[in-house]
Design a protein around this motif. Structure first.
Motif, PDB file in Angstrom:
ATOM      1  N   HIS A 179      -6.316   0.930  -3.500  1.00 21.11           N
ATOM      2  CA  HIS A 179      -7.212   0.776  -2.350  1.00 21.11           C
ATOM      3  C   HIS A 179      -8.408  -0.122  -2.660  1.00 21.11           C
ATOM      4  O   HIS A 179      -9.115  -0.559  -1.745  1.00 21.11           O
ATOM      5  CB  HIS A 179      -7.698   2.152  -1.870  1.00 21.11           C
ATOM      6  N   PRO A 187      -1.212   5.611  -4.931  1.00 20.72           N
ATOM      7  CA  PRO A 187      -2.669   5.553  -4.728  1.00 20.72           C
ATOM      8  C   PRO A 187      -3.464   6.331  -5.771  1.00 20.72           C
ATOM      9  O   PRO A 187      -4.689   6.162  -5.866  1.00 20.72           O
ATOM     10  CB  PRO A 187      -2.849   6.170  -3.331  1.00 20.72           C
ATOM     11  N   MET A 230       0.824  -1.207   0.000  1.00 22.40           N
ATOM     12  CA  MET A 230       0.000   0.000   0.000  1.00 22.40           C
ATOM     13  C   MET A 230       0.858   1.257   0.000  1.00 22.40           C
ATOM     14  O   MET A 230       0.451   2.298  -0.514  1.00 22.40           O
ATOM     15  CB  MET A 230      -0.942   0.003   1.223  1.00 22.40           C
ATOM     16  N   ARG A 280      -2.826  -6.720  -3.888  1.00 23.60           N
ATOM     17  CA  ARG A 280      -1.828  -5.653  -4.035  1.00 23.60           C
ATOM     18  C   ARG A 280      -0.420  -6.235  -4.089  1.00 23.60           C
ATOM     19  O   ARG A 280       0.427  -5.785  -4.871  1.00 23.60           O
ATOM     20  CB  ARG A 280      -1.956  -4.651  -2.884  1.00 23.60           C
TER      21      ARG A 280
END
Length: 542
Positions: A155, A107, A102, A162
């Motif tokens: 997300h 993002p 992440m 991911r």
């Protein structure tokens, strides 16, 4: 004998800060052959990641420098290579997969754009050719219905998805060497097993070498050919995995192999009072769509779950990411809205406003997963631990608060003389002890422990489990213990609830759940954990 693919010779890494120099890696040497997997193991701060980052020259230069050593790859010394030469190596011949996808993925960009950027930079692929190669890579790493994921943002994917995307990016140019830095630490046990299997399959298919960095010896036994054990910047032992595990020579290696949560919690007295009883609890999040943003459905994060915890009892809550574990804990603490009765110490708290529930906060505490993110870097340890006291007991004098903080630090095994230091001056395990001290300073009755050991080394995990059991016995605390690490759950829990998709699929005494799970989902969880743990010579079910 053919020359190794990578040879690290006499490598040292030092950091300069404020006129001082700290040696993080001290004359380390190791090599990796083509198609081989070498594991670097050791606790946090041992120098594993710094050694790996040196290979690709990703350290903060010039603050970091190399007092000695060579890193030879294909006959080229990477330490002596200039930035233009390193750009050709990075992402092309040598690639890296980091621990937390992440923070590694952008993002703001779609998955297609992020993989496509690598293909354009290194292969010159654009448009339909780049899209076709991106789909091929996503399918290679096991992303289902890959075409529908191209426009997804990070997300919108699970943790396992991911990490698969990160692996796809790393393999885009079919590297000769993959450096994997704790790639499964933050993942559920079932997803861990999937990622490890995937890496082994891809390694066999592509013929690449792999440098695997981890503190989990069960993973090492499963994936590596050889292992190097690091301690305080030095390699203290190395050799074939079978030899190191069956006949370790160095005391530190022996301690690592023995370091895992052991024992069982103290029995709960038959007459123990009920601290908390909740349920059926529901937490549904609305799904809105269309121009008018009408509700078209719900994400049923917690769907009619009931729990009960007595004095001195730990209720373990297990399940994969997205099963609703943390949402259940937050709902019980009245930190998010929910439906259904929540009774604490005989009083219903589910209908109370934030102002009305505030006086009860001293008895309802929480310890979060990440000791790095849950402590303010701008506050001293004394200020962090005393923060709740300032709200719940405002009449205390400054000296009284200091005395309570000192005792809380003693209770969690820290030196109270360090209370004026800041979080960055402590290790991960020490930071988690500070987070526990913050919760315990208010003398609570019930504590939600949300993955409090998942970011810690195995030896530190064992210490934290012992600490939590000791505090529970001393104070008759009730715990709601949320975790995907079944060894830790086994060592701490009296009863276990297994969650999947917001519902309870199985519950009962911990002994029964671990010895004879009834449901297929529970059996799959235990089988995945057992597969990892037996590689380390231990077992979840014992």
């Amino acid at each position: 004998m053919t020359a190794p693919l990578l040879s690290v010779e006499d490598l040292s890494v030092a950091f300069r800060q404020g006129g001082q120099e700290t040696l993080a890696v001290d004359r380390v040497s190791f090599s990796i052959a083509k198609g081989e997997t070498l594991a670097l193991v050791g606790e946090s701060g041992s120098g594993k990641s710094v050694s790996a980052l040196s290979i690709l020259k990703l350290l903060n230069y010039p603050a970091a420098h190399h007092p000695s050593g060579k890193i030879l790859f294909g006959g080229q010394d990477l330490i002596a290579a200039d930035e233009d030469a390193m750009r050709k190596v990075r992402g092309n011949d040598i690639t890296m997969v980091f621990q937390e996808p992440m923070t590694s993925l952008n993002p703001l960009h779609t998955i297609e754009r992020q993989i496509g950027e690598i293909l354009e930079l290194h292969k010159g692929l654009r448009g339909e050719k780049a899209r076709a190669r991106t789909l091929e890579l996503l399918e290679l790493v096991g992303i289902r219905d890959a075409a529908s994921r191209l426009d997804a943002y990070p997300h919108q994917l699970s943790g396992g998805q991911r990490q698969r995307v990160m692996i796809a990016m790393a393999l885009a140019n079919e590297p000769e060497l993959l450096v994997a830095d704790e790639p499964t630490t933050a993942l559920d046990v079932t997803v861990q097993a999937q990622i490890l299997k995937l890496l082994k399959e891809l390694q066999g298919r592509l013929g690449m070498a792999m440098l695997f960095i981890t503190h989990d010896l069960g993973i090492v036994r499963r994936i590596a050919d050889r292992v190097c054990v690091m301690l305080k910047g030095k390699i203290v032992e190395q050799g074939p995995v079978g030899e190191i595990f069956s006949n370790p020579q160095h005391d530190y290696t022996k301690r690592l192999l023995a370091a895992e949560p052991k024992g069982r919690p103290a029995p709960v007295p038959a007459d123990a009072a009920t601290l908390l009883e909740a349920g059926p609890v529901k937490v549904w999040f609305p799904i809105k769509s269309g121009l008018m943003r009408r509700v078209t459905g719900h994400v049923k994060a917690v769907d009619g779950i009931s729990v009960k915890v007595r004095e001195g009892e730990t209720l373990g809550v297990v399940g994969e990411s997205g099963s609703g574990k943390t949402t259940l804990g937050l709902a019980i603490l009245r930190l998010i809205s929910s439906e259904g009765p929540i009774v604490f110490l005989g009083d219903r708290i589910d209908g109370l406003s934030s102002k009305q529930v505030r006086p009860k906060r001293k008895d309802l505490q929480v310890v979060f997963q990440d000791p790095y993110g849950s402590l303010s870097p701008r506050m001293s340890v004394a200020e962090i631990v005393a923060e709740g006291l300032a709200i719940q007991q405002p009449n205390l004098t400054y000296q009284q608060r200091r005395e309570i903080v000192a005792q809380a630090l003693v209770d969690v095994g820290l030196d109270p003389a360090a209370m004026d230091r800041y979080p960055h001056e402590f290790s991960g395990g020490q930071r988690q002890r500070i987070a526990i001290a913050r919760a315990m300073a208010l003398d609570p009755k019930f504590v939600v422990l949300d993955e409090p050991t998942s970011a810690l080394d195995m030896s530190v995990q064992a210490q934290i489990v012992e600490l939590l059991r000791g505090l529970q016995s001393k104070r008759k605390l009730g715990y709601l213990f949320i975790s995907h690490d079944l060894k830790v759950v086994r060592a701490l829990s009296h009863r276990v609830v297994v969650m999947q998709n917001g519902k309870v699929v199985e519950e009962g005494p911990a002994e029964a759940i671990f010895a004879q799970p009834r449901e297929a989902y529970t059996q799959a969880l235990l089988a995945a954990a057992l597969n990892l743990d037996t590689a380390n010579g231990s077992a979840v079910r014992d």
